[in-house]
Design an enzyme around this catalytic site. Structure first.
Site, PDB file in Angstrom:
ATOM      1  CG  ASN A  13      -2.462  18.530 -19.685  1.00  0.00           C
ATOM      2  OD1 ASN A  13      -2.115  18.037 -18.844  1.00  0.00           O
ATOM      3  ND2 ASN A  13      -3.787  19.501 -18.068  1.00  0.00           N
ATOM      4  CE  LYS A  36      -0.468  14.383 -13.601  1.00  0.00           C
ATOM      5  NZ  LYS A  36      -0.764  15.072 -14.984  1.00  0.00           N
ATOM      6  CD  GLU A  65      -3.184  17.230 -14.984  1.00  0.00           C
ATOM      7  OE1 GLU A  65      -2.177  16.607 -14.132  1.00  0.00           O
ATOM      8  OE2 GLU A  65      -3.781  17.555 -15.560  1.00  0.00           O
ATOM      9  CG  HIS A 121      -2.198  13.673 -24.438  1.00  0.00           C
ATOM     10  ND1 HIS A 121      -2.520  14.127 -24.016  1.00  0.00           N
ATOM     11  CD2 HIS A 121      -0.518  13.040 -24.621  1.00  0.00           C
ATOM     12  CE1 HIS A 121      -1.669  14.134 -22.817  1.00  0.00           C
ATOM     13  NE2 HIS A 121      -0.676  13.252 -22.889  1.00  0.00           N
ATOM     14  CG  HIS A 158       1.130  17.986 -22.788  1.00  0.00           C
ATOM     15  ND1 HIS A 158       1.911  18.668 -23.145  1.00  0.00           N
ATOM     16  CD2 HIS A 158       2.585  16.340 -22.408  1.00  0.00           C
ATOM     17  CE1 HIS A 158       2.817  18.182 -22.398  1.00  0.00           C
ATOM     18  NE2 HIS A 158       3.014  16.862 -21.843  1.00  0.00           N
ATOM     19  NE  ARG A 167      -3.876  -2.109   2.144  1.00  0.00           N
ATOM     20  CZ  ARG A 167      -3.375  -3.185   2.734  1.00  0.00           C
ATOM     21  NH1 ARG A 167      -2.589  -3.258   3.474  1.00  0.00           N
ATOM     22  NH2 ARG A 167      -3.999  -4.259   2.800  1.00  0.00           N
ATOM     23  CE  LYS A 194       5.148  18.044 -12.834  1.00  0.00           C
ATOM     24  NZ  LYS A 194       5.535  17.208 -13.791  1.00  0.00           N
ATOM     25  CD  GLU A 245       6.779  17.373 -21.968  1.00  0.00           C
ATOM     26  OE1 GLU A 245       6.197  18.560 -21.539  1.00  0.00           O
ATOM     27  OE2 GLU A 245       6.480  16.003 -21.638  1.00  0.00           O
ATOM     28  CG  HIS A 288       5.693  12.786 -24.380  1.00  0.00           C
ATOM     29  ND1 HIS A 288       4.256  12.705 -24.218  1.00  0.00           N
ATOM     30  CD2 HIS A 288       5.608  14.398 -23.497  1.00  0.00           C
ATOM     31  CE1 HIS A 288       3.787  13.292 -23.279  1.00  0.00           C
ATOM     32  NE2 HIS A 288       4.473  14.726 -23.176  1.00  0.00           N
ATOM     33  NE  ARG A 330       0.834  17.779 -11.507  1.00  0.00           N
ATOM     34  CZ  ARG A 330       1.415  17.040 -11.210  1.00  0.00           C
ATOM     35  NH1 ARG A 330       0.869  16.481 -10.128  1.00  0.00           N
ATOM     36  NH2 ARG A 330       2.256  16.063 -11.230  1.00  0.00           N
TER      37      ARG A 330
HETATM   38 ZN    ZN Z   1       4.624  16.216 -21.594  1.00  0.00          ZN
END
Ligand code: ZN
Ligand code: ADP
Length: 356
Positions: A240, A144, A232, A247, A243, A122, A222, A186, A259, A236
């Site tokens: 994106n 993340k 987020e 994506h 993105h 956990r 960041k 990025e 990416h 936050r």
């Molecule tokens: Zn990214």
């Protein structure tokens, strides 16, 4: 050489250390931050060949008992069977609640090892040791973690913050040029959000020469956003930027476009769309395009606006009849635009025709 310390302020705060030679000092730095425990190093086969021995030596010199798990390099390892092998490895090694995982590598290693640390017993602690620029400026900070499912990328994961991030900027010497470009995308995204002096450093196209200030400023930006919005639900989401299109491009290409390269095209399209619709305070598209090109990144795509809009609208970020885009108004000023989903294709088209 001294290193920089950037705190990430959360319920359980942690530090990001940035400097040269940190892997060789990792044992003593981890001892200061975490105390005594067993350490399980997780890394891919490329990074193992370059840095694993050095890290293990430093850990042993600091008195740590260690074990290590090496998996095949590449995004295809970021999936359920590697995760399950990793969890079984932890159990075989009898790691306990007080032990700790070290994620030594790029974004794939960090996402996978972070997820495994987050669900083993956990949740046990983990340390990020990013060795790619992308991991250093983006994925190693903020907690993340995820693996991919056959149905899509990053579909299973959790928020699990690291206890420490050690960013050794000497690692980037061995990074291939394409991997440096991948991370530069990025960093340019962060430069568009943050403004000067970060954006100007990236405009030079010489990331290697300015690596320390670039990484430091990206991490500081960041860390600050994550400190305000861990999960987020608010600011936050600014991260994106580029993105939604990025994506969609990854998806349309069957994930053959990396990416960062896809995000680069996304940044160029969104900047041109904003400018061609007159929604900017200053001309930004040419500056953003030139920063991307100088860093070896693409700014156009062969996919149609329709294909990209369809791919974007099947994405998890869709909510009802609206889609939220992050749009630049100036270098250092971006805002959220709520667009009816029916208008997305035309918005993309505006950014793609302006690029021709
Ligand atoms: Zn990214
Ligand atoms: P990313 O960080 O872009 O999300 P990966 O974790 O898959 O993706 O790393 C990209 C590739 O770079 C992998 O093949 C990895 O083994 C390799 N790599 C990672 N760090 C280094 C480094 N410092 N030097 C050389 N190759 C590296």
């Amino acid at each position: 050489m001294e290193h920089r310390v950037i705190p990430v302020h959360l319920r359980e705060s942690y530090n990001v250390l940035i400097g040269g030679g940190l892997l060789a000092k990792s044992g003593s730095l981890i001892r200061v931050a975490l105390g005594d425990c067993r350490l399980a190093v997780v890394t891919d086969c490329n990074v193992a060949g370059l840095y694993l021995d050095g890290v293990l030596t430093s850990l042993r010199e600091a008195g740590y008992d260690t074990c290590s798990f090496v998996f095949p390099a590449g995004e295809q390892s970021k999936r359920m069977d590697t995760l399950s092998n990793l969890l079984e490895f932890f159990a075989e090694e009898r790691l306990t609640r007080t032990d700790c995982v070290l994620a030594l590598g790029g974004g794939v290693t960090g996402d996978l090892a972070g997820f495994a640390a987050g669900c083993y017993l956990r949740g046990i602690r983990y340390v990020q040791l990013p060795t790619t620029l992308l991991a250093a400026v983006d994925s190693s900070i903020g907690g993340k973690t995820a693996i991919d499912l056959p149905q899509g990328k990053n579909l299973a994961g959790l928020f699990h913050q690291p206890s420490l991030v050690l960013c050794d900027i000497d690692c980037f010497h061995t990074l291939p040029a394409e991997e440096l470009s991948n991370g530069a995308a990025e960093a340019i995204k962060t430069g568009i959000l943050e403004g000067e002096p970060l954006f100007s450093l990236l405009e030079t196209g010489n990331v290697r020469e300015h690596i320390e200030p670039i990484v430091t400023q990206c991490v500081r930006y960041k860390a600050n956003i994550v400190g305000q919005d861990e999960t987020e639900t608010g600011p936050r989401k600014l991260l994106n930027l580029g993105h939604t299109v990025g994506h969609a491009i990854e998806k349309c290409s069957g994930f053959s476009i990396p990416h960062g390269y896809a995000v680069a095209i996304g940044l160029a399209i969104i900047a041109r769309a904003a400018e061609s619709l007159g929604a900017v305070d200053e001309p930004i598209a040419a500056r953003i395009e030139s920063a991307l090109v100088r860093n070896g990144l693409p700014i156009t795509t062969k996919f149609s606006p329709e294909a990209l809009a369809n791919a974007a609208l099947s994405d998890k970020k869709r909510t009802g009849g609206q889609i939220t885009l992050v749009v630049p108004r100036a270098i250092g000023a971006c805002y959220f635009l709520e667009l009816p989903t029916a208008q997305l294709e035309n918005f993309f088209r505006a950014g793609m025709e302006a690029g021709k």
